[in-house]
Design a protein around this motif. Structure first.
Motif, PDB file in Angstrom:
ATOM      1  N   SER A  55      36.256  -0.830  11.328  1.00 21.06           N
ATOM      2  CA  SER A  55      35.043  -0.126  11.744  1.00 21.06           C
ATOM      3  C   SER A  55      34.874   0.046  13.257  1.00 21.06           C
ATOM      4  CB  SER A  55      33.796  -0.800  11.149  1.00 21.06           C
ATOM      5  OG  SER A  55      33.529  -2.036  11.780  1.00 21.06           O
ATOM      6  N   PRO A  56      35.359  -0.846  14.123  1.00 21.76           N
ATOM      7  CA  PRO A  56      35.142  -0.620  15.561  1.00 21.76           C
ATOM      8  C   PRO A  56      35.669   0.714  16.078  1.00 21.76           C
ATOM      9  CG  PRO A  56      35.759  -2.901  15.195  1.00 21.76           C
ATOM     10  CD  PRO A  56      35.939  -2.187  13.878  1.00 21.76           C
ATOM     11  N   PRO A  57      36.894   1.149  15.720  1.00 23.27           N
ATOM     12  CA  PRO A  57      37.333   2.468  16.195  1.00 23.27           C
ATOM     13  C   PRO A  57      36.473   3.611  15.655  1.00 23.27           C
ATOM     14  CG  PRO A  57      39.212   1.180  15.434  1.00 23.27           C
ATOM     15  CD  PRO A  57      37.980   0.458  15.000  1.00 23.27           C
ATOM     16  N   LEU A  58      35.998   3.491  14.403  1.00 26.71           N
ATOM     17  CA  LEU A  58      35.131   4.534  13.852  1.00 26.71           C
ATOM     18  C   LEU A  58      33.817   4.613  14.622  1.00 26.71           C
ATOM     19  CD1 LEU A  58      35.609   3.929  10.014  1.00 26.71           C
ATOM     20  CD2 LEU A  58      36.762   5.606  11.462  1.00 26.71           C
ATOM     21  N   ALA A  59      33.263   3.458  14.939  1.00 24.56           N
ATOM     22  CA  ALA A  59      32.000   3.431  15.682  1.00 24.56           C
ATOM     23  C   ALA A  59      32.193   3.998  17.083  1.00 24.56           C
ATOM     24  CB  ALA A  59      31.455   2.007  15.750  1.00 24.56           C
ATOM     25  N   VAL A  60      33.324   3.691  17.703  1.00 29.91           N
ATOM     26  CA  VAL A  60      33.607   4.238  19.026  1.00 29.91           C
ATOM     27  C   VAL A  60      33.721   5.759  18.959  1.00 29.91           C
ATOM     28  CG1 VAL A  60      35.439   4.426  20.767  1.00 29.91           C
ATOM     29  CG2 VAL A  60      34.591   2.187  20.083  1.00 29.91           C
ATOM     30  N   GLY A  61      34.344   6.274  17.912  1.00 29.74           N
ATOM     31  CA  GLY A  61      34.429   7.726  17.742  1.00 29.74           C
ATOM     32  C   GLY A  61      33.068   8.367  17.594  1.00 29.74           C
ATOM     33  N   ALA A  62      32.197   7.735  16.804  1.00 31.17           N
ATOM     34  CA  ALA A  62      30.840   8.263  16.623  1.00 31.17           C
ATOM     35  C   ALA A  62      30.060   8.198  17.930  1.00 31.17           C
ATOM     36  CB  ALA A  62      30.119   7.473  15.531  1.00 31.17           C
ATOM     37  N   ALA A  63      30.248   7.111  18.678  1.00 26.11           N
ATOM     38  CA  ALA A  63      29.554   6.972  19.960  1.00 26.11           C
ATOM     39  C   ALA A  63      30.056   7.996  20.973  1.00 26.11           C
ATOM     40  CB  ALA A  63      29.751   5.559  20.500  1.00 26.11           C
ATOM     41  N   LEU A  64      31.359   8.266  20.951  1.00 25.54           N
ATOM     42  CA  LEU A  64      31.916   9.281  21.850  1.00 25.54           C
ATOM     43  C   LEU A  64      31.349  10.663  21.518  1.00 25.54           C
ATOM     44  CD1 LEU A  64      33.847  10.176  24.070  1.00 25.54           C
ATOM     45  CD2 LEU A  64      35.686  10.224  22.361  1.00 25.54           C
ATOM     46  N   THR A  65      31.187  10.945  20.232  1.00 24.26           N
ATOM     47  CA  THR A  65      30.568  12.203  19.817  1.00 24.26           C
ATOM     48  C   THR A  65      29.150  12.317  20.368  1.00 24.26           C
ATOM     49  OG1 THR A  65      31.880  12.297  17.793  1.00 24.26           O
ATOM     50  CG2 THR A  65      29.853  13.588  17.831  1.00 24.26           C
ATOM     51  N   ALA A  66      28.382  11.236  20.220  1.00 23.00           N
ATOM     52  CA  ALA A  66      26.996  11.240  20.701  1.00 23.00           C
ATOM     53  C   ALA A  66      26.943  11.492  22.204  1.00 23.00           C
ATOM     54  CB  ALA A  66      26.318   9.928  20.353  1.00 23.00           C
ATOM     55  N   LYS A  67      27.813  10.830  22.952  1.00 21.84           N
ATOM     56  CA  LYS A  67      27.812  11.008  24.405  1.00 21.84           C
ATOM     57  C   LYS A  67      28.254  12.416  24.781  1.00 21.84           C
ATOM     58  CE  LYS A  67      29.361   9.072  28.761  1.00 21.84           C
ATOM     59  NZ  LYS A  67      29.994   7.943  29.463  1.00 21.84           N
ATOM     60  N   MET A  94      37.985   0.788  25.191  1.00 24.49           N
ATOM     61  CA  MET A  94      37.657   2.202  25.315  1.00 24.49           C
ATOM     62  C   MET A  94      36.154   2.395  25.516  1.00 24.49           C
ATOM     63  SD  MET A  94      38.727   5.291  22.732  1.00 24.49           S
ATOM     64  CE  MET A  94      38.461   7.008  23.186  1.00 24.49           C
ATOM     65  N   ALA A  95      35.361   1.610  24.808  1.00 23.31           N
ATOM     66  CA  ALA A  95      33.906   1.726  24.928  1.00 23.31           C
ATOM     67  C   ALA A  95      33.441   1.407  26.339  1.00 23.31           C
ATOM     68  CB  ALA A  95      33.224   0.804  23.926  1.00 23.31           C
ATOM     69  N   VAL A  96      34.059   0.407  26.966  1.00 21.37           N
ATOM     70  CA  VAL A  96      33.690   0.047  28.337  1.00 21.37           C
ATOM     71  C   VAL A  96      34.159   1.110  29.323  1.00 21.37           C
ATOM     72  CG1 VAL A  96      34.096  -1.616  30.196  1.00 21.37           C
ATOM     73  CG2 VAL A  96      33.626  -2.433  27.882  1.00 21.37           C
ATOM     74  N   VAL A  97      35.413   1.548  29.155  1.00 21.19           N
ATOM     75  CA  VAL A  97      35.975   2.549  30.075  1.00 21.19           C
ATOM     76  C   VAL A  97      35.156   3.835  30.057  1.00 21.19           C
ATOM     77  CG1 VAL A  97      37.969   4.049  30.474  1.00 21.19           C
ATOM     78  CG2 VAL A  97      38.318   1.623  29.999  1.00 21.19           C
ATOM     79  N   LEU A  98      34.746   4.272  28.859  1.00 17.69           N
ATOM     80  CA  LEU A  98      34.005   5.532  28.722  1.00 17.69           C
ATOM     81  C   LEU A  98      32.487   5.334  28.720  1.00 17.69           C
ATOM     82  CD1 LEU A  98      36.200   7.371  26.053  1.00 17.69           C
ATOM     83  CD2 LEU A  98      36.300   7.523  28.556  1.00 17.69           C
ATOM     84  N   LYS A  99      32.052   4.071  28.834  1.00 19.22           N
ATOM     85  CA  LYS A  99      30.620   3.743  28.892  1.00 19.22           C
ATOM     86  C   LYS A  99      29.885   4.339  27.692  1.00 19.22           C
ATOM     87  CE  LYS A  99      27.423   2.929  32.713  1.00 19.22           C
ATOM     88  NZ  LYS A  99      27.051   3.343  34.102  1.00 19.22           N
TER      89      LYS A  99
END
Length: 322
Positions: A119-131, A159-164
């Motif tokens: 789930s962490p990569p999926l959540a990061v993908g969803a968060a990247l979409t939101a941003k 990735m989450a930290v790098v892309l905030k």
């Protein structure tokens, strides 16, 4: 922490719904009525509810193989869930996902996931979409202590930290990755400190305490929605059952199991706190219990009587065309 009675009632209702749902699923599975494997969330209810009360349908969560509690806390339809777990045509995923792959995209529930650390990569993908779209939506990944060792988790946090990114990583440390104790399997004794090494705030909370989880998530959500980036929350908890239904649990003593159920129950802790503080009364909570008991029994009855998927359904939803 100041909370109104409506919020407290909603929290207890969700926690009690998860517990009663799991008790009924456990019985049905033991009777041979449910196909596949089932992993119960009993004992960890305060985490799912404390986290998801800060989210709405437009926010996303990614779950684990132990996902029923996350689904319910995110607002998924309980009868639809039961139909899905029984493998029936009108289930949330047409009876094809079952317990370990149950999902509801309309509720922002990206799915239970049989891939450990999935789930962490999926959540990061969803968060990247939101941003990227400039919304104030956030994503949350739920992971166990075993999954916290996966490379997918490390890559997602970096990735989450790098892309905030607006994402919250929640690790539920119930002491065991399947049958292996966390003391043996995790090199560091402080999983939150390991996460902090990636460059994000990392908190450790008592996962049996709804109020502690709720407060930590409130801080994490404010950070994510404001554009300040990800947060890590480690919630210490216990599971009341084995890794899966039918697990003989030879790695846990009888004394440990008895102590867990007697002393580590988030619902009982919640009841004590709100009744002692005169925030809610016992009769009100008992009435919620009775209402939920009836609703879950009705869901099981409906699932037993529901139609199986048609044979032709086997060939649908296999591929998605974009």
């Amino acid at each position: 922490m100041q909370m109104n009675r409506e919020t407290l009632r909603a929290a207890y209702r969700q926690m009690r719904t998860i517990r009663t749902f799991e008790e009924n699923v456990d019985r049905a599975f033991s009777n041979g009525e449910i196909p596949g494997f089932v992993h119960l969330y009993s004992g960890q209810e305060a985490i799912a509810v404390g986290v998801c009360q800060h989210l709405d349908d437009r926010d996303y969560i990614g779950s684990t193989h132990r996902g029923h509690g996350h689904c319910i806390a995110k607002g998924c339809d309980v009868e639809g869930m039961m139909l899905e777990i029984f493998g029936k045509a009108d289930g949330l995923c047409g009876g094809k996902g079952g317990s370990m792959h149950i999902a509801d995209l309309d509720r922002g529930m990206l799915g239970a996931n049989a891939i450990v650390g999935g789930s962490p990569p999926l959540a990061v993908g969803a968060a990247l979409t939101a941003k990227t779209l400039g919304t104030d939506r956030i994503a949350v990944s739920f992971t166990g202590d075993g999954g916290s060792n996966q490379g997918t988790m490390f890559e997602a946090m970096n990735m989450a930290v790098v892309l905030k990114l607006p994402v919250v990583f929640v690790v539920e440390n119930n002491g065991y990755g399947e049958a292996t104790g966390v003391e043996y399997a995790v090199g560091t004794k402080d999983i939150a400190a390991r996460a902090a090494g990636f460059g994000m705030p990392a908190m450790t909370v008592d996962g049996l305490d709804y109020f502690a989880v709720h407060a930590a998530m409130e801080e994490a959500v404010a950070r994510a929605r404001s554009g300040a980036g990800p947060t890590f929350i480690l919630a210490r908890c216990v599971r009341h059952h084995g890794h899966y239904c039918g697990d003989p649990q030879t790695y846990r003593s009888k004394q440990e199991l008895e102590k867990v159920r007697a002393e580590s129950d988030p619902l009982m802790a919640f009841r004590r706190r709100v009744t002692e503080a005169a925030l809610l009364d016992a009769a009100e909570l008992d009435a919620i219990d009775a209402e939920i008991d009836a609703a879950i029994v009705a869901a099981v009855t409906a699932a037993r009587a529901a139609a199986e998927p048609a044979p032709a359904a086997l060939l649908s939803d296999v591929y998605v065309s974009y």
